[in-house]
Design a protein around this motif. Structure first.
Motif, PDB file in Angstrom:
ATOM      1  N   GLN A 281       2.044   1.724  -3.489  1.00 56.86           N
ATOM      2  CA  GLN A 281       0.954   2.232  -4.331  1.00 56.86           C
ATOM      3  C   GLN A 281       0.682   3.702  -4.027  1.00 56.86           C
ATOM      4  O   GLN A 281       0.473   4.508  -4.938  1.00 56.86           O
ATOM      5  CB  GLN A 281      -0.303   1.397  -4.111  1.00 56.86           C
ATOM      6  CG  GLN A 281      -0.195  -0.032  -4.635  1.00 56.86           C
ATOM      7  CD  GLN A 281      -1.435  -0.852  -4.309  1.00 56.86           C
ATOM      8  OE1 GLN A 281      -2.307  -0.401  -3.566  1.00 56.86           O
ATOM      9  NE2 GLN A 281      -1.486  -2.060  -4.860  1.00 56.86           N
ATOM     10  N   LEU A 282       0.669   4.027  -2.729  1.00 50.26           N
ATOM     11  CA  LEU A 282       0.442   5.418  -2.342  1.00 50.26           C
ATOM     12  C   LEU A 282       1.544   6.321  -2.875  1.00 50.26           C
ATOM     13  O   LEU A 282       1.294   7.441  -3.345  1.00 50.26           O
ATOM     14  CB  LEU A 282       0.361   5.519  -0.816  1.00 50.26           C
ATOM     15  CG  LEU A 282       0.062   6.918  -0.249  1.00 50.26           C
ATOM     16  CD1 LEU A 282      -1.264   7.436  -0.776  1.00 50.26           C
ATOM     17  CD2 LEU A 282       0.058   6.879   1.277  1.00 50.26           C
TER      18      LEU A 282
ATOM     19  N   ARG B 224       0.828  -1.209   0.000  1.00 50.49           N
ATOM     20  CA  ARG B 224       0.000   0.000   0.000  1.00 50.49           C
ATOM     21  C   ARG B 224       0.860   1.256   0.000  1.00 50.49           C
ATOM     22  O   ARG B 224       0.543   2.251  -0.662  1.00 50.49           O
ATOM     23  CB  ARG B 224      -0.930  -0.010   1.204  1.00 50.49           C
ATOM     24  CG  ARG B 224      -2.137  -0.926   1.039  1.00 50.49           C
ATOM     25  CD  ARG B 224      -3.186  -0.636   2.097  1.00 50.49           C
ATOM     26  NE  ARG B 224      -2.696  -0.979   3.432  1.00 50.49           N
ATOM     27  CZ  ARG B 224      -2.824  -2.169   3.998  1.00 50.49           C
ATOM     28  NH1 ARG B 224      -3.436  -3.144   3.317  1.00 50.49           N
ATOM     29  NH2 ARG B 224      -2.370  -2.401   5.191  1.00 50.49           N
ATOM     30  N   SER B 225       1.955   1.204   0.737  1.00 48.63           N
ATOM     31  CA  SER B 225       2.864   2.359   0.754  1.00 48.63           C
ATOM     32  C   SER B 225       3.443   2.606  -0.632  1.00 48.63           C
ATOM     33  O   SER B 225       3.556   3.754  -1.094  1.00 48.63           O
ATOM     34  CB  SER B 225       3.982   2.122   1.768  1.00 48.63           C
ATOM     35  OG  SER B 225       3.469   1.990   3.076  1.00 48.63           O
TER      36      SER B 225
END
Length: 263
Positions: free
Chosen positions: A50-51, A47-48
């Motif tokens: 992707q963020l 997620r990091s």
């Protein structure tokens, strides 16, 4: 004593088994927790990442929008500057055109005056009459007559201007300034407040000089006079005629706007 030991032996074995089973459960639980933590850490990392990609994309889009906005502002500024420059050039061209036409008319008037003076100095063969020479000198040419009459009209003397234009048409009916003279006769009558005479003068421009540049203007002037008298039907007819006969003239564009107002 030996009997008591025998009785407690099964209990000890059961307790030992219970402790062993509890230890295995705890170990399994620990393994599950470690696996869950590892999966959670992996998911957080994904997620990091992707963020980070989203933030980078947003930054790139923001920079692109800034660049586009700057380019658009520059383009708009350039267009405004170009339009302003074109407007200034058009004004200069119009001014130069008007000055050239006025200067040309003045030169023609000056040439007519010189020709008249030369005619006075050199009378026709056999005519030695001083009166004839004086009469020749007193008659100005068409351009001179037009220039003098127009100045009278512009100076607020429509009566004198009317006399001058009428004299021009009487003496030089085929002159190239005849259509203009006829048109300004209508303007002189209009300045006098005689709308009926002005209308007749404008009508003669269209009838006698239909190919002149004054014809569409005269038609438009007739329509305006009809509108002022409340004759909307006649005005619509004249405006429609103007658009049909002179579709590319500036007066035709004005006529279309007037027709919209009359409907």
């Amino acid at each position: 004593m030996r009997r008591l030991a025998s009785a407690l032996a099964p209990v000890a074995l059961l307790a030992t088994g219970a402790c062993f089973a509890t230890h295995q459960d705890v170990q399994l639980l620990r393994n599950d927790l470690m696996r869950m933590r590892a999966e959670a850490a992996h998911a957080d990392s994904a997620r990091s990442a992707q963020l980070g990609d989203v933030i980078t994309s947003l930054g790139t889009a923001r920079d692109s929008l800034k660049t586009l906005s700057a380019n658009l502002a520059k383009f708009q500024g350039d267009v405004r500057g170009d339009l302003y420059a074109m407007g200034q050039q058009l004004i200069q061209v119009q001014e130069l055109t008007g000055q050239s036409q006025q200067r040309l008319q003045e030169l023609r008037a000056s040439l007519d005056q010189r020709n008249a003076q030369m005619g006075a100095q050199q009378p026709p063969p056999g005519d030695t009459s001083a009166a004839a020479s004086a009469a020749a000198a007193a008659v100005p040419g068409p351009n001179q007559l037009f220039d003098l009459s127009l100045k009278q009209l512009q100076g607020g003397s429509p009566d004198a201007a009317l006399t001058g234009f009428q004299t021009l048409l009487q003496q030089y009916p085929t002159s190239d300034v005849a259509p203009d003279a006829q048109f300004y006769i209508g303007e002189a009558f209009s300045a006098q407040g005689d709308s009926a005479a002005a209308d007749s003068a404008y009508a003669k421009v269209v009838a006698q000089y239909p190919q002149s540049a004054r014809a569409p203007t005269a038609l438009y002037k007739r329509a305006l006079l009809m509108i002022a008298r409340g004759n909307s039907t006649g005005a619509r007819a004249e405006l429609t005629r103007l658009i049909r006969q002179y579709p590319h003239s500036d007066e035709a564009r004005l006529a279309r706007d007037r027709l919209k107002e009359l409907k």
